[in-house]
Write a protein that holds these residues in place. Structure first.
Motif, PDB file in Angstrom:
ATOM      1  N   TYR A 132       0.836  -1.200   0.000  1.00  0.00           N
ATOM      2  CA  TYR A 132       0.000   0.000   0.000  1.00  0.00           C
ATOM      3  C   TYR A 132       0.870   1.249   0.000  1.00  0.00           C
ATOM      4  CZ  TYR A 132      -3.911  -2.940   1.670  1.00  0.00           C
ATOM      5  OH  TYR A 132      -4.872  -3.901   1.805  1.00  0.00           O
ATOM      6  N   LYS A 209      -7.994   1.944  -2.970  1.00  0.00           N
ATOM      7  CA  LYS A 209      -8.561   0.646  -2.595  1.00  0.00           C
ATOM      8  C   LYS A 209      -8.942   0.574  -1.120  1.00  0.00           C
ATOM      9  CE  LYS A 209      -7.976  -1.239  -6.664  1.00  0.00           C
ATOM     10  NZ  LYS A 209      -9.145  -1.568  -7.508  1.00  0.00           N
ATOM     11  N   ASP A 210      -8.290   1.421  -0.311  1.00  0.00           N
ATOM     12  CA  ASP A 210      -8.512   1.400   1.134  1.00  0.00           C
ATOM     13  C   ASP A 210      -8.730   2.833   1.614  1.00  0.00           C
ATOM     14  OD1 ASP A 210      -8.215  -0.030   3.884  1.00  0.00           O
ATOM     15  OD2 ASP A 210      -6.852   1.686   4.022  1.00  0.00           O
ATOM     16  N   HIS A 212      -8.344   4.914   5.037  1.00  0.00           N
ATOM     17  CA  HIS A 212      -7.571   4.749   6.275  1.00  0.00           C
ATOM     18  C   HIS A 212      -7.784   5.970   7.164  1.00  0.00           C
ATOM     19  CE1 HIS A 212      -4.011   3.308   8.536  1.00  0.00           C
ATOM     20  NE2 HIS A 212      -3.631   4.583   8.611  1.00  0.00           N
ATOM     21  N   ARG A 234     -17.627   1.328   7.759  1.00  0.00           N
ATOM     22  CA  ARG A 234     -17.473  -0.027   7.201  1.00  0.00           C
ATOM     23  C   ARG A 234     -18.688  -0.434   6.392  1.00  0.00           C
ATOM     24  NH1 ARG A 234     -18.231  -4.181  11.699  1.00  0.00           N
ATOM     25  NH2 ARG A 234     -20.309  -3.279  11.407  1.00  0.00           N
ATOM     26  N   HIS A 238     -17.547  -1.200   2.507  1.00  0.00           N
ATOM     27  CA  HIS A 238     -17.459  -2.581   2.024  1.00  0.00           C
ATOM     28  C   HIS A 238     -18.349  -2.847   0.811  1.00  0.00           C
ATOM     29  CE1 HIS A 238     -15.468  -4.655   5.771  1.00  0.00           C
ATOM     30  NE2 HIS A 238     -14.668  -3.811   5.152  1.00  0.00           N
ATOM     31  N   THR A 243     -11.818  -1.338   1.341  1.00  0.00           N
ATOM     32  CA  THR A 243     -11.489  -1.783   2.688  1.00  0.00           C
ATOM     33  C   THR A 243     -11.369  -0.568   3.600  1.00  0.00           C
ATOM     34  OG1 THR A 243      -9.121  -1.825   2.165  1.00  0.00           O
ATOM     35  CG2 THR A 243     -10.339  -3.894   1.950  1.00  0.00           C
ATOM     36  N   LEU A 244     -11.388  -0.842   4.911  1.00  0.00           N
ATOM     37  CA  LEU A 244     -11.329   0.195   5.935  1.00  0.00           C
ATOM     38  C   LEU A 244     -10.193  -0.132   6.894  1.00  0.00           C
ATOM     39  CD1 LEU A 244     -12.500   2.578   7.651  1.00  0.00           C
ATOM     40  CD2 LEU A 244     -14.026   0.876   8.705  1.00  0.00           C
ATOM     41  N   SER A 245      -9.379   0.874   7.217  1.00  0.00           N
ATOM     42  CA  SER A 245      -8.279   0.668   8.158  1.00  0.00           C
ATOM     43  C   SER A 245      -8.121   1.894   9.046  1.00  0.00           C
ATOM     44  CB  SER A 245      -6.973   0.378   7.412  1.00  0.00           C
ATOM     45  OG  SER A 245      -6.619   1.463   6.569  1.00  0.00           O
ATOM     46  N   VAL A 272     -12.523  -3.022  11.632  1.00  0.00           N
ATOM     47  CA  VAL A 272     -11.777  -2.637  10.432  1.00  0.00           C
ATOM     48  C   VAL A 272     -11.028  -3.833   9.836  1.00  0.00           C
ATOM     49  CG1 VAL A 272     -11.534  -0.315  11.371  1.00  0.00           C
ATOM     50  CG2 VAL A 272      -9.633  -1.920  11.610  1.00  0.00           C
ATOM     51  N   ASP A 273     -10.533  -3.632   8.618  1.00  0.00           N
ATOM     52  CA  ASP A 273      -9.831  -4.706   7.915  1.00  0.00           C
ATOM     53  C   ASP A 273      -8.384  -4.845   8.362  1.00  0.00           C
ATOM     54  OD1 ASP A 273     -11.870  -5.627   5.835  1.00  0.00           O
ATOM     55  OD2 ASP A 273     -11.877  -3.464   5.555  1.00  0.00           O
ATOM     56  N   LYS A 313      -4.157  -8.776  11.193  1.00  0.00           N
ATOM     57  CA  LYS A 313      -4.677  -7.449  10.854  1.00  0.00           C
ATOM     58  C   LYS A 313      -3.715  -6.325  11.247  1.00  0.00           C
ATOM     59  CE  LYS A 313      -9.733  -8.054  10.993  1.00  0.00           C
ATOM     60  NZ  LYS A 313     -10.978  -7.474  11.552  1.00  0.00           N
TER      61      LYS A 313
END
Length: 428
Positions: A132, A209-210, A212, A234, A238, A243-245, A272-273, A313
């Motif tokens: 990432y 893609k994510d 954060h 989320r 989703h 994705t979620l971080s 979260v992912d 994770k």
């Protein structure tokens, strides 16, 4: 690859001879500007396949084989000697490379306006080793709108190298993390909905893609509000294929007060992912001189984290910088420490012609010097030994990988050892 620490009387040429390679190979790998100038205590990454072991007094093939997780027969066969051989002190034995573990890597990038060609070049150089590239930061506004950073063509460069782009959303306002701003968002669902829609739109347009969330210095009483905010995020992200971080402060227990109180490890682990542990800044701009990420406290944070969050994770956070403190030190009213990259720290040591020491408890290099104005300095930074200690921690606890703050701080040894230790996973 192998880590070699420069001893008194050694030159790059003599070190290269010991490993059977050219001094220029070592200089190039470690990006040493003047191969004739190195200092005692400097850690070098030797760019060879596998490593060498020089026999120490009292060591047998059995003892050495155990050190490297091998059998006596394997070690003997590889080195073309009999398993019953009597070893000579100083004898060189070849140790083949160990199997690599699959891991991920995340690197924050903080472009300025305008984005410089130097930044673009550095992105091109590093993205092949990344899972990432995290764009810091999209500043969240109280009404749910977003202030975007300058990004130029950085996301496309990352994508072309197979690195996934991550959008970092922060509660920065006027260059500082703002708890009141975050609280305003946490208590206004209409603003949240606008924010989530805006972030999804940006992600689709740019190719993130994510998403954060780096929300820091929050009000401790907003802990459950932040958790609810993340659950709603989320549930929006989703279905949109995102994705979620989150970034988490370094904690060793379930603290519910103070500036870390709103970060709920267990809840984040469920919602979260993945998470990034900000395991650095023990030594910081206004502290006494000390290691920025000492291995003991970092380990304590990881031990707590894996008790609350699935280990797969968790990204272990790593600073790509150190600090140069000048006397009188900040707690006594002195000037704030100056941030330096590992390469800059080495340049100072070489220029000042001082030896580098290593704190084996903190797993961190450091040195002292007095400048031309007679001011005493203490420098703590990162080197090949300190970063290898963090890689070993990732392996020991089975973490997802490494997170770095931030691109643009020169530390070539990290990137050499990252790919020597791990197969970096790409996101399809």
């Amino acid at each position: 690859m192998q880590i070699h620490v420069v001893q008194k009387g050694q030159s790059l040429y003599s070190i290269a001879q010991a490993y059977g390679i050219s001094y220029q190979d070592i200089a190039n790998a470690n990006e040493i500007p003047n191969p004739s100038r190195i200092v005692v205590g400097q850690a070098l990454v030797i760019p060879i396949t596998g490593s060498y072991h020089w026999v120490q007094p009292g060591q047998s093939l059995y003892i050495i084989a155990e050190l490297y997780g091998m059998t006596v027969n394997e070690l003997a066969t590889i080195n073309g000697i009999s398993p019953s051989s009597t070893l000579q002190v100083g004898q060189r034995l070849y140790i083949p490379p160990r199997p690599k573990k699959v891991a991920q890597s995340l690197l924050y990038v903080e472009p300025r306006t305008p984005v410089t060609q130097v930044m673009i070049n550095e992105v091109r150089r590093r993205v092949p080793q990344l899972t990432y590239l995290a764009m810091f930061s999209y500043e969240v506004k109280r009404d749910g709108s977003v202030k975007a950073p300058s990004i130029d063509d950085i996301p496309n460069i990352a994508k072309s190298a197979g690195a996934a782009n991550a959008l970092v959303a922060s509660n920065l306002e006027d260059f500082a993390f703002n708890a009141d701003l975050a609280h305003a968002i946490f208590t206004d669902k209409a603003a949240q909905d606008r924010l989530f829609s805006n972030l999804i739109k940006i992600a689709n347009e740019v190719g993130y893609k994510d998403i954060h969330f780096d929300f820091e210095l929050l009000l401790p009483e907003d802990r459950e509000l932040y958790n609810s905010f993340l659950r709603r995020a989320r549930d929006r992200f989703h279905p949109a294929g995102l994705t979620l971080s989150t970034a988490l402060a370094p904690m060793t227990s379930d603290i519910r007060t103070g500036i870390y109180g709103a970060h709920d490890y267990k809840a984040h682990g469920e919602i979260v992912d993945f998470v990034s542990l900000m395991t650095y800044e023990w030594g910081y701009t206004y502290s006494e001189p000390q290691a920025v990420s000492p291995i003991g406290p970092v380990r304590d944070v990881v031990k707590y984290a894996v008790s609350q969050i699935p280990h797969e994770k968790i990204f272990l956070g790593q600073n790509l910088y150190g600090y140069d403190w000048s006397s009188p030190f900040p707690p006594q009213g002195g000037a704030p420490a100056k941030a330096v990259s590992p390469q800059q720290a080495l340049e100072i040591a070489v220029r000042q012609e001082v030896d580098i020491s290593y704190d084996y408890v903190a797993q961190a290099p450091h040195f002292n010097y007095t400048d031309n104005a007679g001011v005493y300095h203490e420098v703590w930074f990162e080197d090949a030994r300190s970063i290898q200690a963090k890689f070993d921690l990732v392996k020991e606890f089975g973490l997802r990988g490494m997170m770095y703050w931030k691109l643009g701080l020169a530390f070539p040894q990290n990137w050499l050892l990252l790919t020597d230790n791990f197969i970096i996973q790409k996101i399809k």
